[in-house]
Design a protein around this motif. Sequence first.
Motif, PDB file in Angstrom:
ATOM      1  N   GLN A  38      -5.408  11.436  -7.438  1.00  0.00           N
ATOM      2  CA  GLN A  38      -6.242  11.087  -6.294  1.00  0.00           C
ATOM      3  C   GLN A  38      -7.075   9.839  -6.571  1.00  0.00           C
ATOM      4  O   GLN A  38      -7.190   8.946  -5.725  1.00  0.00           O
ATOM      5  CB  GLN A  38      -7.151  12.269  -5.927  1.00  0.00           C
ATOM      6  CG  GLN A  38      -6.396  13.481  -5.404  1.00  0.00           C
ATOM      7  CD  GLN A  38      -5.505  13.148  -4.217  1.00  0.00           C
ATOM      8  OE1 GLN A  38      -5.923  12.471  -3.275  1.00  0.00           O
ATOM      9  NE2 GLN A  38      -4.262  13.608  -4.264  1.00  0.00           N
ATOM     10  N   ALA A  39      -7.646   9.767  -7.764  1.00  0.00           N
ATOM     11  CA  ALA A  39      -8.444   8.592  -8.117  1.00  0.00           C
ATOM     12  C   ALA A  39      -7.561   7.351  -8.203  1.00  0.00           C
ATOM     13  O   ALA A  39      -7.942   6.272  -7.734  1.00  0.00           O
ATOM     14  CB  ALA A  39      -9.162   8.821  -9.444  1.00  0.00           C
ATOM     15  N   LYS A  41      -5.700   1.697  -3.337  1.00  0.00           N
ATOM     16  CA  LYS A  41      -5.954   1.311  -1.944  1.00  0.00           C
ATOM     17  C   LYS A  41      -7.084   0.290  -1.865  1.00  0.00           C
ATOM     18  O   LYS A  41      -7.006  -0.691  -1.122  1.00  0.00           O
ATOM     19  CB  LYS A  41      -6.307   2.542  -1.108  1.00  0.00           C
ATOM     20  CG  LYS A  41      -5.128   3.442  -0.781  1.00  0.00           C
ATOM     21  CD  LYS A  41      -5.577   4.638   0.058  1.00  0.00           C
ATOM     22  CE  LYS A  41      -4.408   5.560   0.364  1.00  0.00           C
ATOM     23  NZ  LYS A  41      -4.843   6.757   1.141  1.00  0.00           N
ATOM     24  N   GLN A  42      -8.147   0.514  -2.647  1.00  0.00           N
ATOM     25  CA  GLN A  42      -9.269  -0.423  -2.657  1.00  0.00           C
ATOM     26  C   GLN A  42      -8.839  -1.774  -3.221  1.00  0.00           C
ATOM     27  O   GLN A  42      -9.244  -2.830  -2.720  1.00  0.00           O
ATOM     28  CB  GLN A  42     -10.424   0.142  -3.491  1.00  0.00           C
ATOM     29  CG  GLN A  42     -11.636  -0.789  -3.570  1.00  0.00           C
ATOM     30  CD  GLN A  42     -12.158  -1.178  -2.202  1.00  0.00           C
ATOM     31  OE1 GLN A  42     -12.412  -0.307  -1.361  1.00  0.00           O
ATOM     32  NE2 GLN A  42     -12.319  -2.476  -1.952  1.00  0.00           N
ATOM     33  N   ARG A  49       0.835  -1.204   0.000  1.00  0.00           N
ATOM     34  CA  ARG A  49       0.000   0.000   0.000  1.00  0.00           C
ATOM     35  C   ARG A  49       0.870   1.254   0.000  1.00  0.00           C
ATOM     36  O   ARG A  49       0.622   2.198  -0.758  1.00  0.00           O
ATOM     37  CB  ARG A  49      -0.932   0.003   1.211  1.00  0.00           C
ATOM     38  CG  ARG A  49      -1.922   1.169   1.201  1.00  0.00           C
ATOM     39  CD  ARG A  49      -2.779   1.184   2.457  1.00  0.00           C
ATOM     40  NE  ARG A  49      -3.550  -0.037   2.590  1.00  0.00           N
ATOM     41  CZ  ARG A  49      -3.408  -0.908   3.580  1.00  0.00           C
ATOM     42  NH1 ARG A  49      -2.511  -0.694   4.532  1.00  0.00           N
ATOM     43  NH2 ARG A  49      -4.159  -1.989   3.635  1.00  0.00           N
ATOM     44  N   CYS A  77       0.801   3.018  -3.843  1.00  0.00           N
ATOM     45  CA  CYS A  77       0.089   4.297  -3.940  1.00  0.00           C
ATOM     46  C   CYS A  77       1.044   5.384  -4.437  1.00  0.00           C
ATOM     47  O   CYS A  77       0.667   6.253  -5.228  1.00  0.00           O
ATOM     48  CB  CYS A  77      -0.517   4.674  -2.589  1.00  0.00           C
ATOM     49  SG  CYS A  77      -1.983   3.700  -2.176  1.00  0.00           S
ATOM     50  N   LYS A  91      -4.769   6.689  -6.626  1.00  0.00           N
ATOM     51  CA  LYS A  91      -4.390   6.256  -5.276  1.00  0.00           C
ATOM     52  C   LYS A  91      -5.579   5.620  -4.555  1.00  0.00           C
ATOM     53  O   LYS A  91      -5.429   4.598  -3.877  1.00  0.00           O
ATOM     54  CB  LYS A  91      -3.852   7.439  -4.480  1.00  0.00           C
ATOM     55  CG  LYS A  91      -2.481   7.921  -4.943  1.00  0.00           C
ATOM     56  CD  LYS A  91      -2.113   9.269  -4.356  1.00  0.00           C
ATOM     57  CE  LYS A  91      -1.977   9.233  -2.864  1.00  0.00           C
ATOM     58  NZ  LYS A  91      -1.545  10.548  -2.323  1.00  0.00           N
ATOM     59  N   ARG A  92      -6.756   6.212  -4.706  1.00  0.00           N
ATOM     60  CA  ARG A  92      -7.946   5.675  -4.037  1.00  0.00           C
ATOM     61  C   ARG A  92      -8.272   4.270  -4.543  1.00  0.00           C
ATOM     62  O   ARG A  92      -8.552   3.354  -3.754  1.00  0.00           O
ATOM     63  CB  ARG A  92      -9.136   6.600  -4.279  1.00  0.00           C
ATOM     64  CG  ARG A  92     -10.406   6.154  -3.527  1.00  0.00           C
ATOM     65  CD  ARG A  92     -11.591   7.028  -3.850  1.00  0.00           C
ATOM     66  NE  ARG A  92     -12.072   6.835  -5.220  1.00  0.00           N
ATOM     67  CZ  ARG A  92     -11.914   7.705  -6.202  1.00  0.00           C
ATOM     68  NH1 ARG A  92     -11.284   8.852  -5.990  1.00  0.00           N
ATOM     69  NH2 ARG A  92     -12.379   7.449  -7.409  1.00  0.00           N
TER      70      ARG A  92
END
Length: 235
Positions: free
Chosen positions: A206-207, A213-214, A106, A110, A209-210
């Motif tokens: 941002q998208a 993470k998911q 993670r 990321c 990385k998000r």
Amino acid sequence: MHIEKIKKTAPKVSELVMQAILNAVDSGTIKLNEDLLPERELATALDVSRGSLRESLAILEFLGVIEPRGNRKVVVKTSEHLQNVTDLIRLSENFDAVTDFVAFRRVNECAIVELACENATAEDLAKIARCIERMEQDPTDAEADPEFHMTLAMASRNALFATTYRLISGLMMDLRTRFLSKPGYYQKTLSEHRAIYEAVARRDKQAAKRIMKQHLKSILLFGTKGDGVEETDRQ
């Protein structure tokens, strides 16, 4: 050169071969910069198949323990280094270590997707897209998943991230192979890979990385619960 046959009690032949070579280096049976036995003889000495031996030697070569010199393979690291590598490989066989691996990934991945959003070229994006196509064409291809992440790491233009991911990916291959047989793993992974690619292609840090993470949370859930679904999603 005399190497003791290995006792097949551990889950992975690679660790057993590592330990056998470590013991031989410790005892002086194998000396640094000395040729290993030819493949056929070494497989017989260790009582493993040549296919398993080749896989193990490839791992050792990647980790810098042995070095090819023409048609020969030579041990170039000390037994202390070998022991460190053996301990690292043993981690990959322990499901309790999945949480640690995912946490490590993670932090790294990321950062990788953020850098990929900045640095990926059109050629990089085309390579990432081909990794997704490869998954679409063959759901049983266990190497397509790590190839996607490796290509992202290369697109980050950070050599340390790329090298670190290559090492971790090799250690996690047995887990990925097991995950492929779990219901829903392939479909969820493919969907999340597509979303990560699309975010990187439009340079949306941002998208990216998000979604990464998911994606890693999904991997953790498959490793610990078996189906990649959070408890809140079951209700």
